[in-house]
Structures are given as C-alpha cells and as structure tokens.
Design a protein around this motif. Sequence first.
Motif, PDB file in Angstrom:
ATOM      1  N   ARG A 180      43.899  40.222  52.255  1.00 25.80           N
ATOM      2  CA  ARG A 180      42.765  41.316  52.093  1.00 25.80           C
ATOM      3  C   ARG A 180      42.012  41.771  52.777  1.00 25.80           C
ATOM      4  O   ARG A 180      40.658  41.020  53.164  1.00 25.80           O
ATOM      5  N   THR A 288      34.412  42.271  47.271  1.00 26.48           N
ATOM      6  CA  THR A 288      35.557  41.489  46.957  1.00 26.48           C
ATOM      7  C   THR A 288      34.943  39.571  47.411  1.00 26.48           C
ATOM      8  O   THR A 288      33.862  39.749  48.958  1.00 26.48           O
ATOM      9  N   ASP A 311      36.132  42.086  42.604  1.00 32.53           N
ATOM     10  CA  ASP A 311      37.937  41.110  42.881  1.00 32.53           C
ATOM     11  C   ASP A 311      37.595  40.013  43.882  1.00 32.53           C
ATOM     12  O   ASP A 311      36.964  39.591  44.543  1.00 32.53           O
TER      13      ASP A 311
END
Length: 374
Positions: A180, A288, A311
């Motif tokens: 990511r 994130t 996340d």
Amino acid sequence: MRSARLDFADPECPVTVAEVEEPPLPRGDWARVQVLAGGICGSDLHAIFPDGSGSPTMLPLVAFPMEMGHEMGGVVVETGADCPVPLGARVAVDGARGCVARGVEVQCPKCVAGLVAACEQLNTDGVGFGHGFAAGIGGGWSDSLVAHHSQLHVAPDGVDDLGLALCEPLSIAAHGLLRRLPAPGAPVLVIGAGTIGLATVAALRALAPATEVTVIARHPHQARAAERLGAACVIADELDDVVGAGGGRITGRGRAAMVYGGFSYVVDAVGTSASLTQALKYVDTMGTVLLLGAVAMATVDLNPLWFKNVDVVGSFGYQVQDGVHTFDRALDVLADRGFPSDVVVTHTFDRSDVREALRVANARDEGAIKVALV
C-alpha cells in the motif's frame, strides 16, 4: 562448519555455536553459499530473550534446533548440475522456501503469484519455513548454508559484504510499502529508527521519492542515522512534536490524548503494544497504518482504529511485483548507497562471539543499530 543454533542447551544463553557437518545439496538445482555476513534481527532477539509477548502461532512453522540467521549473504562455492548461478557469485539469500525450493510439482497459488513468503506449503517437509527458522540447511549465523537457486539474488557492483545481509530488512520495508504505497507527495510518519525504521526511510526514497518522511527516534545515534538516510524531520515521541511535524491537533490528555489530522500514512517499525497504539492515535482519519514491526501478543487501544476509519496493513516477507523481486529492488538501492552499511551496521562480531554480539544487539541504548556476524 560452525552453526549458531537456538537449542536452549545452556540456561545462560539459549544459542549454542556448534560444530556440525556441512549439509549436502538436496538436489542438483541447489547451491552452497559461504556466508560473508549475517545480521541479528529484532525477531531473533525476541525468540532468544522472550519478554512474554511471544505468540505460539509460528511454532508449527519452525524446526529445532533452529539454525539462526535470516539476514544473510555470501559467495557461491558449490553448485549442483542444474543450478544456473555461477560459482563465485556474490549473493543475497532470500530465506523463504516456497514450492519451487521444496520441489513441489504443482505450485500453490501464492507462489504462482510471486508471494513465496506466503507459500501454502510452508514447513510441509519438517525442515522449517525458511532459512533462519530451519534445521539441516544452515543459516546466516553459520559458516555456510545450502539454498535453492531461486533464493539466490546476485549482487550488482557496489554492494559490499555487509550490504548483502542488509538486503533482507530493506526488502521487508519495500514489500510492505508496495502492499500500500502512500499517496504521491503525502507525508509519512515512521515510528522507530532501528533497522526496519531506517530501511523504511531508504525504501521510501526509492519507491516514493516525493514523500517527506518524519521519523520518531528514541536514541541520538538512531536520529543521526535517519538524518543521513534522508529523513526530512526526526523527532522525539511527543505529541507536540508529532503535530508540529505533520499538522493536525491534539484532543485529550494523558492516556486519552489523540491526534486529529496530520499524517495520513504511519509506519509502525517497532512492533510493540505501545508503538501500535501510538500509530493508531497519530494517524489521520481514513489513514493507513503499515505494520512492519513483528507484533505478537499485545494489548492495544483499538478505539482509534474504528473511530478514525483506519486501514491497518500487515506485512511479512517479500514479493515479486511487475516481474521484479523486492530483493533485487533492494540490491539496486544498496548499490546506489541508498542504505549504506557504514551508516546502518554499527557492530560486527565473529560467529564464535555470538553471545557478546547478542548482548550488544539487545542493549538498545549502547549505540547499536544493526549487529552482524561475519
């Protein structure tokens, strides 16, 4: 050959340097590597000096006595008839043993996708899921090891011997970020300036060069290393410093304190209850958290996770993406001195001095970052 093994034979130190027979090449597509350097990882220290936070879930995947060392590199000194890696090649060794290395005829979906570290056949042969967690194949703290040719990554010019062992932790950081990537230009906060935190700084410079990186460092020598690797800002673990570097505002005090706004991407490169709780409290809403530290059993304040819609991305091992293995990406960074050994490796010891090496590596406040056995 000498091999440092986790065998719990001595109550004063569970690692024994033993004289053992060199393992034979299992098949013709394997090679023998004379180890030039083997790094001591934080996960090694957790296994050797347990603090009560260990998880039993990995135990079925390892073998004992465990031949230590999963950060490793060396020179190929023997090859089987079907091994394409030439004698004399200097290689970084990917310890993950997937379907191909195990000789499985039909590869699992993970190996087909290039995620060998997530192989569905891990430890089905009882040897252990990878070098450093196995028995009978040698490891990074051994004089030599045997490995399948798919595990060997030939180093380009410019990668020194210690750099071969740094390839693995740098690959860990690269794999996690590739799972990511932060948005282009988005500032990133890295919690921790040990080897994995510093590797994250180096990997971000290579994979997301427009990113401005802030690092939380506990010790002055770690802060200096982070600055040398290109961190834009190095701060102490104080909320005011976090907000000053990334923006946002603080709500609450003491245990109730939390940051709103600021960093949309936070990397936990420590892997403790405290660091994961901090990451969740420091990250922005809808942000994130990349978990690179090896958190096991932990008590974590999860309220910010759901309240901020965070996340959390877990990451283990390495991958092949767009046809390129993260080890090869890491070797290119090392060749360009993006993660130089003279910044990261602070201490080296002969393998016979493994006890002193472990003591120094475990003494976080004595100036050690990466300790290597040579």
